[in-house]
Design a protein around this motif. Sequence first.
Motif, short mmCIF file in Angstrom:
data_model
loop_
_atom_site.label_atom_id
_atom_site.label_comp_id
_atom_site.label_asym_id
_atom_site.label_seq_id
_atom_site.Cartn_x
_atom_site.Cartn_y
_atom_site.Cartn_z
N ARG A 77 1.13 5.95 -15.78
CA ARG A 77 0.53 5.45 -14.60
C ARG A 77 -0.96 5.01 -14.86
O ARG A 77 -1.55 5.58 -15.52
N PRO A 78 -1.44 4.17 -14.12
CA PRO A 78 -2.86 3.67 -14.46
C PRO A 78 -4.09 4.89 -14.30
O PRO A 78 -5.12 4.57 -15.39
N LEU A 79 -3.79 5.78 -13.79
CA LEU A 79 -4.97 6.57 -13.66
C LEU A 79 -4.99 7.70 -14.70
O LEU A 79 -5.85 7.63 -15.63
N PRO A 80 -3.82 8.24 -15.25
CA PRO A 80 -3.49 9.19 -16.36
C PRO A 80 -4.09 8.32 -17.59
O PRO A 80 -4.45 8.84 -18.76
N THR A 81 -3.75 7.13 -17.88
CA THR A 81 -3.75 6.30 -19.06
C THR A 81 -5.42 5.72 -18.99
O THR A 81 -5.75 5.13 -20.11
N GLY A 82 -6.06 5.94 -17.97
CA GLY A 82 -7.50 5.44 -18.07
C GLY A 82 -7.53 3.90 -17.78
O GLY A 82 -8.79 3.36 -18.01
N GLN A 83 -6.40 3.21 -17.29
CA GLN A 83 -6.76 1.95 -17.09
C GLN A 83 -7.21 1.55 -15.84
O GLN A 83 -7.89 0.32 -15.44
N LEU A 84 -7.32 2.42 -14.87
CA LEU A 84 -8.21 2.41 -13.50
C LEU A 84 -8.99 3.64 -13.31
O LEU A 84 -8.33 4.77 -13.99
N GLY A 85 -10.04 3.55 -12.88
CA GLY A 85 -10.91 4.86 -12.53
C GLY A 85 -10.69 5.41 -11.33
O GLY A 85 -10.24 4.55 -10.38
N VAL A 86 -11.10 6.47 -11.15
CA VAL A 86 -11.04 7.30 -9.75
C VAL A 86 -11.61 6.62 -8.65
O VAL A 86 -11.29 6.17 -7.62
N ASN A 87 -13.07 6.00 -8.75
CA ASN A 87 -13.72 5.06 -7.78
C ASN A 87 -12.96 3.89 -7.44
O ASN A 87 -12.80 3.52 -6.27
N GLN A 88 -12.55 3.37 -8.48
CA GLN A 88 -11.55 1.90 -8.23
C GLN A 88 -10.54 2.21 -7.39
O GLN A 88 -10.33 1.57 -6.37
#
Length: 292
Positions: A77-88
């Motif tokens: 998923r985007p968060l575990p892979t770092g493709q999206l950040g928490v703030n985003q």
Amino acid sequence: MMSSAASKYLELCKPKVVQLIVFTAIVGMILAVPGWPPLQEFVAGTIGIALAASSAAAINHLLDQRIDAVMARTRNRPLPTGQLGVNQVLIFAGTLAFVSMAVLIIWTNTLTAVLTFFSLIGYAVIYTVWLKRATPQNIVIGGAAGAAPPVLGWAAVTGAVDHNALILFLIIYVWTPPHFWALAIHRRKDYAAVDIPMLPVTHGVHFTRWHIFFYTILLVLVTTMPFLTGMSSLFYLAGVTVLNLGFLWYAFRLLRENDERLPMQTFGYSIIYLMVLFAFLLIDHYLQMILV
């Protein structure tokens, strides 16, 4: 063609899940009134409920990112892979929630907005943060939030909730445990690895299979209620009887067979089951209007 960034934000929304949520909400809107529901409330209700469901899904991604990184089903998923950040993700989820509430308050009614807000909090926060990690009955207790969409749709076009809306709620509420426990059996090792007390982890697969069977029997009884209360006709009853025989067949096979493929087959059937059941409700509604 959708950009890579846009596709990641779309993934946060769990579009397949949201599609089913919105479909059941739309059926709730249509069954709530004779004929076609008022256009403004129908469109605004559909958009508002879809945005709220998408926001809840994105918040779920945010709060579950630690366990998502461990589980095979979710580690890409985007968060575990770092493709999206928490703030985003936080800004995205908050924006969806704000727009959802604005749409529902302005173009439907306050009751729908309030019920939708509590459903969002129920799934995204109470279930994800607390219930999921607190008890093996998490999906039973937390299933109320997931069963709300037909009630939200009903409220969007009528400004009220009556017993027929609650029957639709009850159908999804009782359907949720056997649906999700089938998946949990298949993914039990993943859940055990991240200390999530799903029923197959805490009480074993055999115990869970019996629970699936019992809830399927309860589901058979509950799904006759639209006919028994006069909301639906024999067309619906015939269709749901066929669907129920299929679900009982899968539930019985789960008890008798040790085929590792069977839990996911049951999970897949349960999704088709709910979609087709609500389609029968929808078709039946208009058949009654035509034949009267």
